[in-house]
Design a protein around this motif. Structure first.
Motif, PDB file in Angstrom:
ATOM      1  N   TRP A  20      39.721  34.541  49.001  1.00 50.44           N
ATOM      2  CA  TRP A  20      41.068  34.650  48.443  1.00 50.44           C
ATOM      3  C   TRP A  20      41.934  33.492  48.944  1.00 50.44           C
ATOM      4  O   TRP A  20      42.671  32.872  48.169  1.00 50.44           O
ATOM      5  CB  TRP A  20      41.693  35.985  48.817  1.00 50.44           C
ATOM      6  N   GLY A  56      52.210  38.765  43.791  1.00 53.77           N
ATOM      7  CA  GLY A  56      52.037  39.396  45.088  1.00 53.77           C
ATOM      8  C   GLY A  56      52.918  40.627  45.260  1.00 53.77           C
ATOM      9  O   GLY A  56      52.491  41.643  45.809  1.00 53.77           O
ATOM     10  N   ILE A  57      54.148  40.547  44.758  1.00 58.56           N
ATOM     11  CA  ILE A  57      55.068  41.687  44.857  1.00 58.56           C
ATOM     12  C   ILE A  57      54.563  42.861  44.028  1.00 58.56           C
ATOM     13  O   ILE A  57      54.559  44.015  44.486  1.00 58.56           O
ATOM     14  CB  ILE A  57      56.477  41.271  44.397  1.00 58.56           C
ATOM     15  N   GLY A  59      51.471  43.433  43.103  1.00 57.27           N
ATOM     16  CA  GLY A  59      50.261  43.950  43.740  1.00 57.27           C
ATOM     17  C   GLY A  59      50.570  44.855  44.910  1.00 57.27           C
ATOM     18  O   GLY A  59      49.967  45.924  45.070  1.00 57.27           O
ATOM     19  N   GLY A  60      51.535  44.451  45.736  1.00 54.90           N
ATOM     20  CA  GLY A  60      51.913  45.287  46.865  1.00 54.90           C
ATOM     21  C   GLY A  60      52.552  46.598  46.441  1.00 54.90           C
ATOM     22  O   GLY A  60      52.354  47.636  47.076  1.00 54.90           O
ATOM     23  N   LEU A  63      49.748  48.962  45.063  1.00 58.35           N
ATOM     24  CA  LEU A  63      48.591  49.133  45.938  1.00 58.35           C
ATOM     25  C   LEU A  63      48.353  50.581  46.359  1.00 58.35           C
ATOM     26  O   LEU A  63      47.217  51.060  46.273  1.00 58.35           O
ATOM     27  CB  LEU A  63      48.745  48.241  47.175  1.00 58.35           C
ATOM     28  N   SER A 107      47.432  35.916  41.891  1.00 54.98           N
ATOM     29  CA  SER A 107      48.196  36.412  43.025  1.00 54.98           C
ATOM     30  C   SER A 107      48.156  37.933  43.104  1.00 54.98           C
ATOM     31  O   SER A 107      48.064  38.510  44.200  1.00 54.98           O
ATOM     32  CB  SER A 107      49.650  35.942  42.916  1.00 54.98           C
ATOM     33  N   PHE A 108      48.215  38.589  41.961  1.00 58.89           N
ATOM     34  CA  PHE A 108      48.123  40.048  41.912  1.00 58.89           C
ATOM     35  C   PHE A 108      46.789  40.523  42.481  1.00 58.89           C
ATOM     36  O   PHE A 108      46.731  41.420  43.330  1.00 58.89           O
ATOM     37  CB  PHE A 108      48.286  40.513  40.470  1.00 58.89           C
ATOM     38  N   ALA A 111      46.619  40.018  46.255  1.00 63.69           N
ATOM     39  CA  ALA A 111      47.397  41.011  47.004  1.00 63.69           C
ATOM     40  C   ALA A 111      46.620  42.310  47.159  1.00 63.69           C
ATOM     41  O   ALA A 111      46.645  42.937  48.226  1.00 63.69           O
ATOM     42  CB  ALA A 111      48.729  41.268  46.300  1.00 63.69           C
ATOM     43  N   ASN A 115      45.272  43.241  51.171  1.00 59.69           N
ATOM     44  CA  ASN A 115      45.808  44.455  51.789  1.00 59.69           C
ATOM     45  C   ASN A 115      44.713  45.497  52.029  1.00 59.69           C
ATOM     46  O   ASN A 115      44.694  46.171  53.067  1.00 59.69           O
ATOM     47  CB  ASN A 115      46.913  45.048  50.921  1.00 59.69           C
TER      48      ASN A 115
END
Length: 209
Positions: A20, A56-57, A59-60, A63, A107-108, A111, A115
């Protein structure tokens, strides 16, 4: 002091995280190249950084739900699969809307994977988890330092920066086949059995402190 035991699962998760980070660091310096290729302004080229942050946001945010539904094992590989799809999409994409879409997708996926990997390392190593996570990130950072060099080398060789980025697909496939052949699976979160299937509803009690 707890002793860190680097077993087969640990090494697989180290490599997963490093792959990654290869995409992350390899993608970093390509914005100026995209600007020249697509004949766009610096402002539009900078949107790729915004798209990366947005992925990323998102994905978080999703999650916890996806972990409960899919389990860590599937989530890690789905995330890396999305990273590979993004790298392949960037290889073929020559329009701003498409490059932004694949940037967000990569990015998704990253993430989701990073995590889930960190959570799995924590459960797998217990008191030695801080050492495992630090070591994993150090190894991944080393790969990240090499990634721009590879992307730059493929660009200088006339293969294009996209070729250097899409190379991440090969080791992901190799590691996936190895993990499948060796039955390497990370520990699942509460509510999942060893097979990765849900054994009951996962609930985390909430208490006011």
């Amino acid at each position: 002091m707890p002793r860190l035991v680097r077993d087969r699962l640990t090494w697989v998760m180290y490599v997963q995280l490093a792959l990654w980070v290869y995409f992350l660091y390899g993608f970093g310096p390509v914005a100026p190249l995209l600007r020249d290729e697509l004949h766009i302004s610096r402002t539009l080229a900078g949107l790729h950084g915004t798209a990366f942050a947005a992925g990323g946001i998102i994905g978080g945010a999703v999650l916890p739900v996806l972990t409960r539904r899919l389990g860590r094992h599937r989530l890690i590989w789905i995330g890396l699969g999305l990273v590979c799809a993004a790298a392949g999409g960037m290889y073929a994409a020559h329009h701003l809307a498409l490059t932004l879409t694949f940037t967000t997708l990569g990015s998704f996926g990253g993430a989701l994977s990073v995590n889930a990997i960190n959570a799995a390392l924590t459960d797998h190593h217990g008191n030695a988890a801080p050492a495992a996570i630090s070591e994993a990130n150090a190894a991944a950072a080393g790969v990240g330092l090499v990634a721009p060099l590879i992307v730059g080398a493929t660009f200088a060789a006339g293969l294009g920066w996209r070729f250097g980025l899409v190379l991440v697909v090969i080791p992901v496939v190799v590691v996936a086949l190895y993990a499948r052949a060796r039955a390497v699976r990370p520990p699942e979160a509460a509510g999942f059995g060893e097979s990765g299937r849900r054994t009951g509803r996962c609930r985390v009690p909430f208490r006011w402190r």
